[in-house]
Design a protein around this motif. Structure first.
Motif, PDB file in Angstrom:
ATOM      1  N   GLN A   5      49.628  36.299  45.090  1.00  0.00           N
ATOM      2  CA  GLN A   5      50.341  35.902  43.879  1.00  0.00           C
ATOM      3  C   GLN A   5      50.409  34.382  43.773  1.00  0.00           C
ATOM      4  OE1 GLN A   5      53.920  38.113  44.713  1.00  0.00           O
ATOM      5  NE2 GLN A   5      53.252  39.857  43.460  1.00  0.00           N
ATOM      6  N   ALA A   6      50.689  33.720  44.896  1.00  0.00           N
ATOM      7  CA  ALA A   6      50.774  32.263  44.899  1.00  0.00           C
ATOM      8  C   ALA A   6      49.421  31.627  44.592  1.00  0.00           C
ATOM      9  CB  ALA A   6      51.305  31.774  46.245  1.00  0.00           C
ATOM     10  N   LEU A   7      48.360  32.137  45.195  1.00  0.00           N
ATOM     11  CA  LEU A   7      47.033  31.575  44.945  1.00  0.00           C
ATOM     12  C   LEU A   7      46.568  31.858  43.526  1.00  0.00           C
ATOM     13  CD1 LEU A   7      44.601  30.003  45.876  1.00  0.00           C
ATOM     14  CD2 LEU A   7      43.748  32.067  47.001  1.00  0.00           C
ATOM     15  N   LEU A   8      46.857  33.036  43.016  1.00  0.00           N
ATOM     16  CA  LEU A   8      46.491  33.354  41.635  1.00  0.00           C
ATOM     17  C   LEU A   8      47.241  32.430  40.676  1.00  0.00           C
ATOM     18  CD1 LEU A   8      44.800  35.177  39.821  1.00  0.00           C
ATOM     19  CD2 LEU A   8      46.674  36.841  39.868  1.00  0.00           C
ATOM     20  N   GLY A   9      48.501  32.170  40.973  1.00  0.00           N
ATOM     21  CA  GLY A   9      49.269  31.213  40.167  1.00  0.00           C
ATOM     22  C   GLY A   9      48.630  29.839  40.176  1.00  0.00           C
ATOM     23  N   ALA A  10      48.167  29.402  41.343  1.00  0.00           N
ATOM     24  CA  ALA A  10      47.510  28.094  41.445  1.00  0.00           C
ATOM     25  C   ALA A  10      46.221  28.064  40.636  1.00  0.00           C
ATOM     26  CB  ALA A  10      47.237  27.773  42.909  1.00  0.00           C
ATOM     27  N   MET A  11      45.501  29.177  40.647  1.00  0.00           N
ATOM     28  CA  MET A  11      44.258  29.232  39.876  1.00  0.00           C
ATOM     29  C   MET A  11      44.540  29.110  38.383  1.00  0.00           C
ATOM     30  SD  MET A  11      42.019  31.973  42.095  1.00  0.00           S
ATOM     31  CE  MET A  11      40.453  31.619  41.279  1.00  0.00           C
ATOM     32  N   TYR A  12      45.592  29.766  37.910  1.00  0.00           N
ATOM     33  CA  TYR A  12      45.973  29.627  36.501  1.00  0.00           C
ATOM     34  C   TYR A  12      46.492  28.225  36.202  1.00  0.00           C
ATOM     35  CZ  TYR A  12      45.254  34.423  34.967  1.00  0.00           C
ATOM     36  OH  TYR A  12      44.677  35.620  34.615  1.00  0.00           O
ATOM     37  N   ALA A  13      47.245  27.654  37.127  1.00  0.00           N
ATOM     38  CA  ALA A  13      47.792  26.312  36.910  1.00  0.00           C
ATOM     39  C   ALA A  13      46.684  25.275  36.788  1.00  0.00           C
ATOM     40  CB  ALA A  13      48.741  25.945  38.052  1.00  0.00           C
ATOM     41  N   GLN A  14      45.620  25.458  37.549  1.00  0.00           N
ATOM     42  CA  GLN A  14      44.541  24.482  37.572  1.00  0.00           C
ATOM     43  C   GLN A  14      43.329  24.891  36.731  1.00  0.00           C
ATOM     44  OE1 GLN A  14      43.778  23.971  41.739  1.00  0.00           O
ATOM     45  NE2 GLN A  14      45.846  23.226  42.147  1.00  0.00           N
ATOM     46  N   GLY A  15      43.345  26.099  36.190  1.00  0.00           N
ATOM     47  CA  GLY A  15      42.225  26.557  35.377  1.00  0.00           C
ATOM     48  C   GLY A  15      40.963  26.804  36.185  1.00  0.00           C
ATOM     49  N   ARG A  16      41.123  27.343  37.392  1.00  0.00           N
ATOM     50  CA  ARG A  16      39.973  27.638  38.244  1.00  0.00           C
ATOM     51  C   ARG A  16      39.561  29.094  38.068  1.00  0.00           C
ATOM     52  NH1 ARG A  16      41.831  26.441  43.966  1.00  0.00           N
ATOM     53  NH2 ARG A  16      43.853  26.776  43.039  1.00  0.00           N
ATOM     54  N   GLY A  17      38.469  29.308  37.323  1.00  0.00           N
ATOM     55  CA  GLY A  17      37.961  30.660  37.102  1.00  0.00           C
ATOM     56  C   GLY A  17      38.654  31.416  35.985  1.00  0.00           C
ATOM     57  N   VAL A  18      39.709  30.843  35.470  1.00  0.00           N
ATOM     58  CA  VAL A  18      40.484  31.424  34.364  1.00  0.00           C
ATOM     59  C   VAL A  18      40.872  30.274  33.439  1.00  0.00           C
ATOM     60  CG1 VAL A  18      41.439  33.378  35.675  1.00  0.00           C
ATOM     61  CG2 VAL A  18      42.646  31.203  35.662  1.00  0.00           C
ATOM     62  N   PRO A  19      41.171  30.584  32.189  1.00  0.00           N
ATOM     63  CA  PRO A  19      41.667  29.504  31.328  1.00  0.00           C
ATOM     64  C   PRO A  19      42.993  28.970  31.893  1.00  0.00           C
ATOM     65  CG  PRO A  19      41.071  31.438  30.032  1.00  0.00           C
ATOM     66  CD  PRO A  19      41.017  31.837  31.469  1.00  0.00           C
ATOM     67  N   ALA A  74      38.797  36.846  52.171  1.00  0.00           N
ATOM     68  CA  ALA A  74      37.582  36.766  51.356  1.00  0.00           C
ATOM     69  C   ALA A  74      37.857  35.987  50.072  1.00  0.00           C
ATOM     70  CB  ALA A  74      37.066  38.166  51.029  1.00  0.00           C
ATOM     71  N   ALA A  75      39.027  36.180  49.482  1.00  0.00           N
ATOM     72  CA  ALA A  75      39.394  35.462  48.260  1.00  0.00           C
ATOM     73  C   ALA A  75      39.537  33.971  48.527  1.00  0.00           C
ATOM     74  CB  ALA A  75      40.701  36.023  47.693  1.00  0.00           C
ATOM     75  N   VAL A  76      40.179  33.614  49.630  1.00  0.00           N
ATOM     76  CA  VAL A  76      40.359  32.204  49.981  1.00  0.00           C
ATOM     77  C   VAL A  76      39.009  31.548  50.220  1.00  0.00           C
ATOM     78  CG1 VAL A  76      41.264  30.631  51.749  1.00  0.00           C
ATOM     79  CG2 VAL A  76      42.701  32.482  50.866  1.00  0.00           C
ATOM     80  N   THR A  77      38.143  32.219  50.962  1.00  0.00           N
ATOM     81  CA  THR A  77      36.810  31.684  51.245  1.00  0.00           C
ATOM     82  C   THR A  77      36.028  31.471  49.945  1.00  0.00           C
ATOM     83  OG1 THR A  77      36.778  32.754  53.403  1.00  0.00           O
ATOM     84  CG2 THR A  77      34.647  32.110  52.490  1.00  0.00           C
ATOM     85  N   ALA A  78      36.066  32.464  49.063  1.00  0.00           N
ATOM     86  CA  ALA A  78      35.364  32.345  47.779  1.00  0.00           C
ATOM     87  C   ALA A  78      35.949  31.207  46.946  1.00  0.00           C
ATOM     88  CB  ALA A  78      35.445  33.667  47.019  1.00  0.00           C
ATOM     89  N   ASN A  79      37.264  31.095  46.935  1.00  0.00           N
ATOM     90  CA  ASN A  79      37.935  30.037  46.184  1.00  0.00           C
ATOM     91  C   ASN A  79      37.525  28.660  46.708  1.00  0.00           C
ATOM     92  OD1 ASN A  79      39.961  29.080  44.257  1.00  0.00           O
ATOM     93  ND2 ASN A  79      41.125  28.507  46.077  1.00  0.00           N
ATOM     94  N   GLU A  80      37.473  28.524  48.013  1.00  0.00           N
ATOM     95  CA  GLU A  80      37.109  27.239  48.621  1.00  0.00           C
ATOM     96  C   GLU A  80      35.674  26.820  48.310  1.00  0.00           C
ATOM     97  OE1 GLU A  80      38.071  27.882  52.727  1.00  0.00           O
ATOM     98  OE2 GLU A  80      40.189  27.349  52.422  1.00  0.00           O
ATOM     99  N   ARG A  81      34.791  27.769  48.138  1.00  0.00           N
ATOM    100  CA  ARG A  81      33.396  27.414  47.827  1.00  0.00           C
ATOM    101  C   ARG A  81      33.145  27.379  46.312  1.00  0.00           C
ATOM    102  NH1 ARG A  81      32.302  32.805  50.018  1.00  0.00           N
ATOM    103  NH2 ARG A  81      31.620  34.114  48.294  1.00  0.00           N
ATOM    104  N   GLY A  82      34.202  27.588  45.522  1.00  0.00           N
ATOM    105  CA  GLY A  82      34.079  27.493  44.073  1.00  0.00           C
ATOM    106  C   GLY A  82      33.597  28.761  43.402  1.00  0.00           C
ATOM    107  N   ASP A  83      33.552  29.852  44.115  1.00  0.00           N
ATOM    108  CA  ASP A  83      33.148  31.146  43.556  1.00  0.00           C
ATOM    109  C   ASP A  83      34.409  31.863  43.058  1.00  0.00           C
ATOM    110  OD1 ASP A  83      32.099  33.602  42.909  1.00  0.00           O
ATOM    111  OD2 ASP A  83      31.342  34.056  44.921  1.00  0.00           O
ATOM    112  N   TYR A  84      34.896  31.408  41.931  1.00  0.00           N
ATOM    113  CA  TYR A  84      36.174  31.886  41.420  1.00  0.00           C
ATOM    114  C   TYR A  84      36.120  33.338  40.945  1.00  0.00           C
ATOM    115  CZ  TYR A  84      37.043  26.903  41.632  1.00  0.00           C
ATOM    116  OH  TYR A  84      37.154  25.612  42.072  1.00  0.00           O
ATOM    117  N   LYS A  85      34.975  33.761  40.468  1.00  0.00           N
ATOM    118  CA  LYS A  85      34.834  35.154  40.031  1.00  0.00           C
ATOM    119  C   LYS A  85      35.094  36.098  41.203  1.00  0.00           C
ATOM    120  CE  LYS A  85      31.605  38.336  37.809  1.00  0.00           C
ATOM    121  NZ  LYS A  85      30.285  38.512  37.213  1.00  0.00           N
TER     122      LYS A  85
END
Length: 108
Positions: A66-80, A37-48
């Motif tokens: 953990q790896a995907l959350l790290g990528a989200m922080y690295a790229q600033g997707r849904g988080v600063p 569900a997290a991957v699907t949401a991430n792919e459609r841009g629903d970062y919340k």
């Protein structure tokens, strides 16, 4: 007499072992569903929504999360965007053998 006690103990432990295995299997399926569900949401841009599913999994040691959350922080997707936080999550994933986390950390 000691042999009888050991055999009785082994016999008595079988249901507990079986129950433990069933619970572990169910927990893994739930993690997999939440991660999916997290991957699907991430792919459609629903970062919340992605973060809602990822953060508890990552905090509980699910390496892919953990790896995907790290990528989200690295790229600033849904988080600063936060390199320190990204590295923290990548390292947690790496500690569990997640090669994607290792690749992303090396790419940073």
């Amino acid at each position: 007499m000691a042999i009888t006690i050991i055999l009785d103990y082994d016999y008595a432990m079988k249901p507990f072992v079986l129950i433990t295995l069933v619970l572990i299997t169910l927990a893994q399926r739930i993690e997999a569903q939440d991660f999916s569900a997290a991957v699907t949401a991430n792919e459609r841009g629903d970062y919340k929504t992605a973060l809602k599913h990822l953060r508890p999994l990552a905090e509980n040691g699910f390496a892919k999360a953990q790896a995907l959350l790290g990528a989200m922080y690295a790229q600033g997707r849904g988080v600063p965007q936060d390199s320190k936080e990204a590295i923290k999550w990548f390292r947690k994933g790496i500690e569990q053998g997640n090669h994607w986390a290792q690749h992303n950390l090396g790419y940073m």
